[in-house]
Design an enzyme around this catalytic site. Structure first.
Site, PDB file in Angstrom:
ATOM      1  CB  THR A  49      -0.909   0.012   1.243  1.00 47.40           C
ATOM      2  OG1 THR A  49      -1.677  -1.180   1.265  1.00 47.40           O
ATOM      3  CG2 THR A  49      -1.829   1.214   1.233  1.00 47.40           C
ATOM      4  CB  THR A  50       3.684   2.291   2.198  1.00 46.88           C
ATOM      5  OG1 THR A  50       2.915   1.921   3.339  1.00 46.88           O
ATOM      6  CG2 THR A  50       4.438   3.568   2.495  1.00 46.88           C
ATOM      7  CE1 TYR A 108     -16.414  -0.454  -6.164  1.00 49.80           C
ATOM      8  CE2 TYR A 108     -16.312  -2.226  -7.767  1.00 49.80           C
ATOM      9  CZ  TYR A 108     -16.919  -1.083  -7.292  1.00 49.80           C
ATOM     10  OH  TYR A 108     -18.015  -0.584  -7.919  1.00 49.80           O
ATOM     11  NE  ARG A 144      -5.217   1.819   1.928  1.00 49.29           N
ATOM     12  CZ  ARG A 144      -4.540   2.969   1.795  1.00 49.29           C
ATOM     13  NH1 ARG A 144      -3.909   3.489   2.833  1.00 49.29           N
ATOM     14  NH2 ARG A 144      -4.493   3.584   0.656  1.00 49.29           N
ATOM     15  CE  LYS A 177       0.946  -4.199   6.824  1.00 49.60           C
ATOM     16  NZ  LYS A 177       1.224  -3.350   5.629  1.00 49.60           N
ATOM     17  CB  ILE A 187       4.632  -5.045   7.578  1.00 49.27           C
ATOM     18  CG1 ILE A 187       5.180  -6.481   7.523  1.00 49.27           C
ATOM     19  CG2 ILE A 187       4.686  -4.406   6.192  1.00 49.27           C
ATOM     20  CD1 ILE A 187       4.390  -7.435   6.641  1.00 49.27           C
TER      21      ILE A 187
END
Length: 297
Positions: free
Chosen positions: A46-47, A109, A141, A165, A207
């Protein structure tokens, strides 16, 4: 044997001003992280803005990181997708480059039922049977939550699904999962403000977004806990809370890229639809960085 213990950096993907990936800068960041005791590199998560990289850029960035790190620390490649076939393709490519493990986010989604999650993760894992997989649960998210029984079922029945995670923020859910796991699941914190609580439940590390700007302290936080210096670990966790809050005052990775730019790293912009920080939030971030002891450029 654990994929890694300690602090793995969820590293940013630096960009040129025209939006292209800046591989020269990425190499500098990788060297900085390794020199400052980071225990693993998580590339294209993501980052790392994986959601706005093309498939070609995504795979090239993974390969670049694996080649430059050259086995000095584990490289974990983010290859998840809301399309199972796409995740399989990305995972097979990353495995062929020599990724030490894969980080697979839940489908976003379109989401999935728990039955769908079991099928999704099983099919991806079976496509790369020799590569360990860390599931990534971040329902804020994705809108999709891996329930404890689902995570444990996958870890017990699919040989290369070895870890998770945990970024649900729900410590009760994490505790329930670990009580059911009976040692079959490697646990990593996905929230920088919950590293110690998750370590206390059997976690092996974090993480981390914070590691982008404070790699040595984040590593030391985990190591102190594991060595029994609970007071020292707690101090590092608590001292970092204002900075962690500032790094998440807007959607990740906007603040952490801004922070690195403020520190002089010149990692460039985020890709649309992410944009520059609001002025008042940037000022808050500057204060948090300087209060933490990080020198700005």
């Amino acid at each position: 044997m654990a994929i890694f213990k300690g602090a793995g950096v969820a590293i940013v993907t630096p960009m040129h001003e025209d939006g292209k990936v800046n591989y020269e800068k990425l190499e500098e960041l990788l060297e900085y992280q390794i020199a400052n005791s980071t225990d693993a590199i998580i590339i294209c998560g993501t980052t790392g803005e994986s959601s706005t990289l093309t498939h070609g850029e995504h795979l090239q960035t993974i390969k670049f990181a694996i080649d430059k790190v050259a086995g000095r620390v584990p490289v974990i490649a983010g290859t998840g997708s809301n399309c199972t076939e796409t995740a399989i393709m990305m995972s097979q490519e990353a495995a062929s480059y020599g990724a030490d493990a894969l980080l697979i986010v839940t489908p976003y989604y379109n989401k999935a039922s728990q039955k769908g999650l079991i099928r999704h993760y099983t099919e991806i894992a079976n496509s790369v049977p020799d590569t360990p997989i860390i599931m990534y649960n971040v329902p804020s998210r994705t809108g999709c939550n891996i329930q404890p029984a689902t995570a444990v079922t996958l870890a017990k029945n699919v040989k290369n699904i070895v870890g998770i995670k945990a970024a649900s923020g729900d410590l009760s859910q994490i505790a329930k999962m670990m009580s059911m796991a009976d040692g079959c699941l490697e646990l990593y914190s996905g929230n920088d403000d919950q590293v110690l609580p998750i370590l206390s439940l059997g976690g092996l590390g974090v993480i981390s977004v914070l590691s982008n700007v404070a790699p040595k302290n984040t590593h030391d936080m985990v190591m102190k806990f594991m060595e029994g210096d609970l007071a020292g670990a707690a101090k590092l966790q608590l001292d970092a809370v204002p900075l962690i809050n500032a790094l998440f005052c807007e959607v990740n990775p906007i603040p952490v890229k801004t922070a690195l730019n403020l520190m002089g790293w010149k990692v460039g912009p985020t890709r649309m639809p992410l944009c520059e920080m609001e002025t008042e939030n940037e000022e808050r971030l500057k204060k948090a960085l300087t209060d933490y002891g990080i020198k700005l450029a």
